[in-house]
Design a protein around this motif. Structure first.
Motif, PDB file in Angstrom:
ATOM      1  N   UNK A   3       0.818  -1.204   0.000  1.00 33.43           N
ATOM      2  CA  UNK A   3       0.000   0.000   0.000  1.00 33.43           C
ATOM      3  C   UNK A   3       0.855   1.257   0.000  1.00 33.43           C
ATOM      4  N   UNK A   4       2.128   1.139   0.447  1.00 42.50           N
ATOM      5  CA  UNK A   4       3.001   2.302   0.391  1.00 42.50           C
ATOM      6  C   UNK A   4       3.513   2.460  -1.038  1.00 42.50           C
ATOM      7  N   UNK A   5       3.912   3.681  -1.365  1.00 46.96           N
ATOM      8  CA  UNK A   5       4.386   3.950  -2.716  1.00 46.96           C
ATOM      9  C   UNK A   5       5.808   3.428  -2.867  1.00 46.96           C
ATOM     10  N   UNK A   6       5.993   2.460  -3.744  1.00 50.30           N
ATOM     11  CA  UNK A   6       7.311   1.867  -3.952  1.00 50.30           C
ATOM     12  C   UNK A   6       7.823   2.276  -5.319  1.00 50.30           C
ATOM     13  N   UNK A   7       8.902   3.034  -5.330  1.00 42.54           N
ATOM     14  CA  UNK A   7       9.516   3.478  -6.571  1.00 42.54           C
ATOM     15  C   UNK A   7      11.002   3.659  -6.299  1.00 42.54           C
ATOM     16  N   UNK A   8      11.775   3.834  -7.351  1.00 40.73           N
ATOM     17  CA  UNK A   8      13.201   4.093  -7.165  1.00 40.73           C
ATOM     18  C   UNK A   8      13.362   5.331  -6.287  1.00 40.73           C
ATOM     19  N   UNK A   9      14.183   5.198  -5.255  1.00 39.30           N
ATOM     20  CA  UNK A   9      14.367   6.284  -4.298  1.00 39.30           C
ATOM     21  C   UNK A   9      13.575   6.112  -3.020  1.00 39.30           C
ATOM     22  N   UNK A  10      12.582   5.202  -3.007  1.00 40.62           N
ATOM     23  CA  UNK A  10      11.810   4.952  -1.792  1.00 40.62           C
ATOM     24  C   UNK A  10      12.720   4.391  -0.708  1.00 40.62           C
ATOM     25  N   UNK A  11      12.512   4.846   0.524  1.00 41.66           N
ATOM     26  CA  UNK A  11      13.296   4.354   1.662  1.00 41.66           C
ATOM     27  C   UNK A  11      12.401   3.535   2.586  1.00 41.66           C
ATOM     28  N   UNK A  12      12.909   2.410   3.058  1.00 48.19           N
ATOM     29  CA  UNK A  12      12.198   1.577   4.020  1.00 48.19           C
ATOM     30  C   UNK A  12      13.165   1.194   5.132  1.00 48.19           C
ATOM     31  N   UNK A  13      12.676   0.971   6.356  1.00 49.20           N
ATOM     32  CA  UNK A  13      13.573   0.673   7.476  1.00 49.20           C
ATOM     33  C   UNK A  13      14.276  -0.672   7.300  1.00 49.20           C
ATOM     34  N   UNK A  14      15.570  -0.692   7.524  1.00 47.05           N
ATOM     35  CA  UNK A  14      16.363  -1.896   7.273  1.00 47.05           C
ATOM     36  C   UNK A  14      16.004  -3.034   8.211  1.00 47.05           C
ATOM     37  N   UNK A  15      15.714  -2.742   9.467  1.00 47.66           N
ATOM     38  CA  UNK A  15      15.546  -3.801  10.461  1.00 47.66           C
ATOM     39  C   UNK A  15      14.318  -4.668  10.209  1.00 47.66           C
ATOM     40  N   UNK A  16      13.306  -4.128   9.508  1.00 52.54           N
ATOM     41  CA  UNK A  16      12.037  -4.838   9.341  1.00 52.54           C
ATOM     42  C   UNK A  16      11.840  -5.395   7.943  1.00 52.54           C
ATOM     43  N   UNK A  17      12.897  -5.466   7.146  1.00 59.01           N
ATOM     44  CA  UNK A  17      12.762  -5.868   5.747  1.00 59.01           C
ATOM     45  C   UNK A  17      13.803  -6.920   5.379  1.00 59.01           C
ATOM     46  N   UNK A  18      13.455  -7.746   4.404  1.00 62.97           N
ATOM     47  CA  UNK A  18      14.419  -8.748   3.951  1.00 62.97           C
ATOM     48  C   UNK A  18      15.644  -8.086   3.333  1.00 62.97           C
ATOM     49  N   UNK A  19      15.430  -7.012   2.572  1.00 54.21           N
ATOM     50  CA  UNK A  19      16.565  -6.326   1.955  1.00 54.21           C
ATOM     51  C   UNK A  19      17.504  -5.783   3.020  1.00 54.21           C
TER      52      UNK A  19
END
Length: 259
Positions: free
Chosen positions: A126-142
């Motif tokens: 539901x969040x906007x995912x595009x090049x440049x999007x930032x997501x918190x490292x601790x809660x993501x597989x990446x």
């Protein structure tokens, strides 16, 4: 390399602080909102905004400011000049074709994962995912695939610097539990998260190494609980992702010690 005080250009630092203040919570902020977000004075923010407007990066309308499409050219210049992004794109396309799911390249930036390249297939978050999007490292597989092989100082900065927000009921926020998870990532060779960033989101990521052996990015594939399961990703997607991550690492000059 740190910069001494004499060489540090404070005006550039402040201009980027203002640009970073434009986000999902403040897409069209007022001058006062930008001053509060950046902790800069209103006169300073006003001068920065007027300069950015003259350069074509922001515009104003009845007291509210917004970014212009020209800001996207900064990311385009990065993509065009960055060897990792250029080399990753064919692999992302192939991953998306083989999995019928979105494929992404992520890099680590001060506790956040930034989408450096992406091949979307269908909307899975539901969040906007595009090049440049930032997501918190601790809660993501990446993020976990990047942190698993990062220096301890980097891991400590992410996990111990401040309390970790619980984004969903599944989010792991205990630093000790996260360190144990990172150990598991190193053992498996990839990271998988389920419903920690967003309910129902399943994501898997594998590390990409450069010629020195350092992990410089990750390849990731994401889906939803309505279309797949964590077990299916482990069985079907992990081998695909690991194969392409290994191939990309080889293209970047990486040679395993035992090869």
């Amino acid at each position: 390399m740190s910069v001494n005080e004499r060489d540090f250009v404070q005006s550039i630092d402040r201009a980027f602080a203002v640009l970073r203040a434009f986000d999902a919570r403040r897409p069209n902020p007022t001058l006062a909102e930008l001053a509060e977000a950046t902790e800069l004075s209103r006169p300073a923010v006003r001068r920065i905004l007027l300069t950015l407007r003259e350069l074509g990066y922001v515009t104003d309308d009845t007291g509210h400011w917004s970014l212009t499409p020209r800001i996207l050219t900064l990311g385009e210049h990065y993509s065009a000049a960055n060897a990792l992004v250029q080399a990753a794109m064919p692999h992302l396309v192939r991953i998306a074709e083989r999995t019928a799911e979105s494929a992404s390249l992520g890099v680590l930036d001060n506790g956040w994962v930034i989408y450096a390249a992406r091949v979307p297939v269908r909307r899975i978050m539901s969040i906007n995912v595009a090049v440049g999007t930032r997501i918190p490292a601790y809660a993501t597989s990446m993020g976990r695939a990047l942190l698993a092989w990062a220096p301890e100082a980097v891991v400590a900065e992410v996990l111990d610097a401040a309390p970790l927000d619980r984004l969903t009921a599944r989010t792991i926020t205990d630093p000790a539990a996260l360190r144990a998870e990172l150990a598991g990532v190193r053992e498996r060779g990839y990271a998988l998260t389920f419903g920690e960033l967003e309910d129902g989101l399943i994501s898997l990521a594998a590390p990409v190494r450069d010629a020195t052996g350092a992990v410089v990015g990750v390849l990731a594939s994401s889906t939803s609980a309505g279309r797949s399961t964590p077990a299916r990703l482990r069985a079907e997607v992990a081998p695909i992702l690991l194969t392409h991550a290994d191939r990309l690492s080889t293209e970047l000059g990486y040679r395993p010690a035992d090869s």
